[in-house]
Design an enzyme around this catalytic site. Structure first.
Site, mmCIF file in Angstrom:
data_model
loop_
_atom_site.group_PDB
_atom_site.id
_atom_site.type_symbol
_atom_site.label_atom_id
_atom_site.label_comp_id
_atom_site.label_asym_id
_atom_site.label_seq_id
_atom_site.Cartn_x
_atom_site.Cartn_y
_atom_site.Cartn_z
ATOM 1 N N SER A 133 18.192 -0.863 3.583
ATOM 2 C CA SER A 133 17.354 -2.021 3.345
ATOM 3 C C SER A 133 16.695 -1.536 1.981
ATOM 4 O O SER A 133 16.434 -0.451 2.010
ATOM 5 C CB SER A 133 16.598 -2.350 4.193
ATOM 6 N N TYR A 146 8.843 -1.794 10.477
ATOM 7 C CA TYR A 146 10.212 -1.890 9.798
ATOM 8 C C TYR A 146 10.635 -0.770 8.591
ATOM 9 O O TYR A 146 11.423 -0.149 8.556
ATOM 10 C CB TYR A 146 10.815 -3.249 9.389
HETATM 11 C C1 8X3 Z 1 15.961 -6.832 5.035
HETATM 12 C C2 8X3 Z 1 15.234 -6.911 3.841
HETATM 13 O O1 8X3 Z 1 12.947 -7.106 2.373
HETATM 14 O O2 8X3 Z 1 12.970 -8.030 4.786
HETATM 15 O O3 8X3 Z 1 16.129 -5.501 5.337
HETATM 16 O O4 8X3 Z 1 12.957 -5.904 4.436
HETATM 17 S S1 8X3 Z 1 13.365 -7.184 3.979
#
Ligand code: 8X3
Length: 246
Positions: A133, A146
């Site tokens: 990502s 994340y």
């Molecule tokens: C998804 C993109 O920008 O929401 O992996 O992290 S973001």
């Protein structure tokens, strides 16, 4: 009936980028093995593309072992399973959500790679694709659970590239920005309004857009390694800066 097509394994294949990648690789001539917890959804796609669906939970080492045992040979592995849960400042982190993100994105990639890399190498021209990502390249407010998991997942993937130098296997990292899938719905615990807000006023990527990039990388000649492909909507500059129309 013996299978003539090379095998490509896709994790998280029941929806989004995984499902689109399964379809795109099948169209490119692969026998695709689709893995996900929602195996019925995988089966529907498998029926459509003459592939194979196998239940897979990358959080469960036993499930990964059983999944890998069902695959006699493979040339391609797409580590796509993963995702985000929660959106809050680091000081307000929910440890269970963090554990899930680290398990799914980091340990999931590690487990799948350990299980299938020997088969990719044995094929003589293996390709391991990890879908990270832009969250593996930058950080953003409220996203540390994340972004830290994605940074760690990418670190594992990039380390593998060095550790297998000289062997017949390529390592491709695909790092998407905004893609309209179930990603935001999962992140916001099923809140559709919050999820829609993420993509408001711009044209996000589709899962198919990313799948085409993956298929392009996989179908290059064996000596060509696309190390890192970053793919974003034209309207997205970075995680915290996008252009939105009223
Ligand atoms: C998804 C993109 O920008 O929401 O992996 O992290 S973001």
């Amino acid at each position: 009936m013996s299978e003539q097509r090379p095998t490509a394994v896709v994790t998280g294949a029941s929806s989004g980028i995984g499902a689109a990648t399964a379809r795109t690789l099948a169209a490119a001539g692969f026998h695709v093995v689709l893995g996900a917890r929602r195996v019925q959804r995988c089966q529907e796609i498998a029926d459509e593309i003459d592939g194979t669906a196998v239940a897979l939970d990358v959080l469960d080492a036993g499930s990964v072992a059983a999944f890998a045992a069902a695959i006699p040979a493979a040339r391609v592995l797409v580590n796509n399973a993963g995702g985000a849960k929660g959106f809050e400042p680091a000081v307000a982190a929910d440890e269970d959500q963090w554990r899930w993100m680290w398990e799914a994105n980091v340990l999931g990639t590690l487990r799948m790679t350990r299980a299938l890399l020997p088969k990719l190498i044995a094929s003589g021209d293996g390709v391991l694709v990890t879908v990270t990502s832009i969250a593996a390249l930058e950080t953003y407010d409220n996203g540390s659970g994340y972004t830290s998991a994605k940074h760690a997942q990418a670190a594992v993937h990039r380390t593998l590239r060095g550790e297998h130098l000289g062997q017949p296997v390529r390592f491709v990292e695909v790092a998407p920005g905004m893609v309209e899938t179930e990603f935001s719905l999962v992140r916001f615990g099923g809140d559709a309004e919050q999820a829609d807000h993420v993509y408001a006023g711009l044209t996000p990527l589709t899962a198919h857009d990313v799948a085409e990039v993956i298929a392009f990388a996989v179908t290059r000649p064996p000596h060509v390694n696309l190390d890192l492909v970053v793919v974003k909507p034209r309207d997205q500059h970075s995680a915290m800066r996008s252009f939105r129309r009223a």
